[in-house]
Design an enzyme around this catalytic site. Structure first.
Site, PDB file in Angstrom:
ATOM      1  N   GLU A 134       0.848  -1.193   0.000  1.00  0.00           N
ATOM      2  CA  GLU A 134       0.000   0.000   0.000  1.00  0.00           C
ATOM      3  C   GLU A 134       0.884   1.244   0.000  1.00  0.00           C
ATOM      4  O   GLU A 134       2.104   1.155   0.178  1.00  0.00           O
ATOM      5  CB  GLU A 134      -0.919  -0.011   1.222  1.00  0.00           C
ATOM      6  CG  GLU A 134      -1.856  -1.208   1.257  1.00  0.00           C
ATOM      7  CD  GLU A 134      -2.810  -1.192   2.448  1.00  0.00           C
ATOM      8  OE1 GLU A 134      -2.816  -0.192   3.196  1.00  0.00           O
ATOM      9  OE2 GLU A 134      -3.538  -2.185   2.631  1.00  0.00           O
ATOM     10  N   SER A 139       7.864  -1.883   2.920  1.00  0.00           N
ATOM     11  CA  SER A 139       8.499  -2.952   3.692  1.00  0.00           C
ATOM     12  C   SER A 139       7.718  -3.275   4.963  1.00  0.00           C
ATOM     13  O   SER A 139       7.798  -4.388   5.482  1.00  0.00           O
ATOM     14  CB  SER A 139       9.931  -2.534   4.064  1.00  0.00           C
ATOM     15  OG  SER A 139      10.692  -2.299   2.895  1.00  0.00           O
ATOM     16  N   ILE A 164       0.904  -2.543  -7.832  1.00  0.00           N
ATOM     17  CA  ILE A 164       0.462  -3.911  -8.075  1.00  0.00           C
ATOM     18  C   ILE A 164       0.654  -4.274  -9.548  1.00  0.00           C
ATOM     19  O   ILE A 164       0.075  -3.638 -10.437  1.00  0.00           O
ATOM     20  CB  ILE A 164      -1.017  -4.095  -7.681  1.00  0.00           C
ATOM     21  CG1 ILE A 164      -1.258  -3.626  -6.245  1.00  0.00           C
ATOM     22  CG2 ILE A 164      -1.427  -5.553  -7.868  1.00  0.00           C
ATOM     23  CD1 ILE A 164      -0.394  -4.304  -5.196  1.00  0.00           C
ATOM     24  N   ARG A 250      11.303 -14.363  -4.295  1.00  0.00           N
ATOM     25  CA  ARG A 250      12.685 -13.879  -4.386  1.00  0.00           C
ATOM     26  C   ARG A 250      13.492 -14.663  -5.414  1.00  0.00           C
ATOM     27  O   ARG A 250      14.372 -14.120  -6.073  1.00  0.00           O
ATOM     28  CB  ARG A 250      13.339 -13.938  -3.007  1.00  0.00           C
ATOM     29  CG  ARG A 250      12.803 -12.872  -2.071  1.00  0.00           C
ATOM     30  CD  ARG A 250      13.229 -13.063  -0.640  1.00  0.00           C
ATOM     31  NE  ARG A 250      12.595 -12.067   0.215  1.00  0.00           N
ATOM     32  CZ  ARG A 250      12.191 -12.278   1.453  1.00  0.00           C
ATOM     33  NH1 ARG A 250      12.356 -13.471   2.004  1.00  0.00           N
ATOM     34  NH2 ARG A 250      11.623 -11.318   2.156  1.00  0.00           N
ATOM     35  N   GLY A 347      28.800   6.506 -25.770  1.00  0.00           N
ATOM     36  CA  GLY A 347      27.662   7.348 -26.131  1.00  0.00           C
ATOM     37  C   GLY A 347      26.492   6.549 -26.665  1.00  0.00           C
ATOM     38  O   GLY A 347      25.331   6.918 -26.474  1.00  0.00           O
ATOM     39  N   GLU A 370       9.649  -6.956  -4.381  1.00  0.00           N
ATOM     40  CA  GLU A 370       9.557  -8.155  -3.535  1.00  0.00           C
ATOM     41  C   GLU A 370      10.635  -8.163  -2.440  1.00  0.00           C
ATOM     42  O   GLU A 370      11.210  -9.199  -2.113  1.00  0.00           O
ATOM     43  CB  GLU A 370       9.609  -9.427  -4.387  1.00  0.00           C
ATOM     44  CG  GLU A 370       8.410  -9.509  -5.326  1.00  0.00           C
ATOM     45  CD  GLU A 370       8.187 -10.872  -5.915  1.00  0.00           C
ATOM     46  OE1 GLU A 370       8.472 -11.864  -5.234  1.00  0.00           O
ATOM     47  OE2 GLU A 370       7.707 -10.943  -7.057  1.00  0.00           O
TER      48      GLU A 370
END
Length: 387
Positions: A134, A139, A164, A250, A347, A370
């Protein structure tokens, strides 16, 4: 106990190579021609995701009885990696669909829920979303505002989720909401909410630095009523479930990171052999050759750590620590390699005609999504200090 040689041999099987080849062919045919077009327009290619579903890429680790491919985490890493070499945005969407929404329903849903939703998710008929984060809780997920109030045989959801993946286009979402006090790890519950349910709407779509073809948006719940049959697992276990889901997630982000690193490295290796300065290819200059050597070494180390995590996962071991290590290392490596890739291109690395510009933008999310690098270090340090 599986030793390193066994783990490496698993990671190099003919079956695994066939899966990787299939994912590579998909990426070359259905993604590469449109990568920059989608990136510029921030277009989420739902048709490409449906095709990924047809090929078995959206239910990789889900058993065949629910429409999945019934593969291992080793094949899953290979698929996300190969897609991400071409377009990390789609790699991210495939990873989120697999490891978050679909996997949450598989791991914590009952048999009726699995049979109802998993075949549609694994086939690509449904695109999945997963709502934990949210605006005020990145975290600190236990501080969420979104609430779930029980009324008879229904739950009423109120609140907003943000950042989300597939928050706007997702056909179905697993949502974690607070039914208890803030900060209580046993005060949150997981629910499945289907698109079209009254009170479930999409909010702002984010305008992002990178991963622009992977949709990121708010999900808004305004007196959204769902039946108790849509609850996943026990009341109050949503946060605990989410932490377990993120253990596997993860590995997903590690695979995504590995693909970005490989894509940036391959582009740099090719460019360094073709670009001539002072009468010779720049790959012949030690400063460039050493950069390539570092890239190749760090990619190999990332792959070995990820496949170690995959082996542990397949054996039912706790992968919280090794998953955090693999995700942290691979994500930091991919940012470093993308940066060096731009430097090698000089460049030309700063313009959109060359792919490393996009890898550079896409890479950074891997150290954030995550679980940030800092959170991974917190997870790892707690494990090693408490062991």
């Amino acid at each position: 106990m599986m030793d390193t040689s066994t783990m490496v041999s698993m990671h190099e099987t003919d079956s695994l190579r066939m899966v990787a080849d299939s994912a590579r062919d998909f990426a070359e045919k259905y993604l590469r021609p449109y990568v920059m077009e989608w990136d510029e327009a921030q277009h989420f290619p739902i048709d490409a995701m449906r095709k990924a579903g047809e090929l078995g890429f959206l239910g990789v680790i889900i058993p065949t009885e629910y429409g999945g491919a019934g593969m291992t985490y080793h094949e899953y890493i290979a698929i996300v990696e190969q897609i991400s070499i071409v377009d990390p945005s789609i790699g991210l969407s495939v990873a989120a669909h697999n490891s978050l929404c679909t996997n949450h329903i598989y791991l914590f849903g009952n048999e009726e829920q699995r049979c109802k939703w998993l075949p549609k998710l694994t086939s690509g008929e449904y695109i999945g979303a997963w709502g934990l984060t949210e605006h005020n809780t990145g975290s600190d997920a236990k501080g969420m505002h979104t609430t779930a109030r029980k009324e008879g045989d229904e739950w009423v959801l109120n609140g907003t989720k943000n950042f989300i993946t597939h928050g706007k286009s997702g056909d179905i979402a697993v949502v974690i909401a607070r039914n208890g006090e803030k900060g209580d790890s046993h005060g949150m519950t997981a629910f499945v909410v289907e698109r079209g349910t009254p009170g479930f709407n999409s909010g702002k779509k984010e305008n992002k630095l990178g991963m622009r073809a992977s949709e990121t948006a708010e999900m808004v719940f305004d007196n959204c009523r769902i039946p108790d049959a849509n609850r996943l697992g026990e009341v109050g276990k949503g946060f605990i479930q989410s932490m377990k889901i993120l253990d596997g997630g993860r590995i997903s982000i590690g695979a995504l990171s590995l693909g970005i690193a490989k894509g940036a490295y391959q582009a740099s290796l090719k460019y360094s052999k073709e670009r001539h300065q002072f009468g010779k290819a720049i790959s012949n200059f030690q400063s460039i050759a050493f950069k390539l050597a570092d890239m190749a070494t760090e990619i190999e180390a990332s792959a070995l750590m990820l496949h170690k995590a995959a082996s542990d996962k397949e054996q039912g071991k706790n992968v919280t620590k090794i998953g955090a290590m693999a995700k942290m290392y691979a994500s930091e490596v991919c940012v470093k390699i993308a940066n060096e890739a731009v430097q090698i291109h000089g460049g030309y690395g700063f313009i959109k005609d060359y792919p490393v510009e996009k890898f550079y933008r896409d890479a950074k999310l891997c150290t954030i999504g995550e679980g940030t690098t800092e959170i991974q270090k917190l997870v790892i340090s707690r494990h090693i200090l408490n062991s």
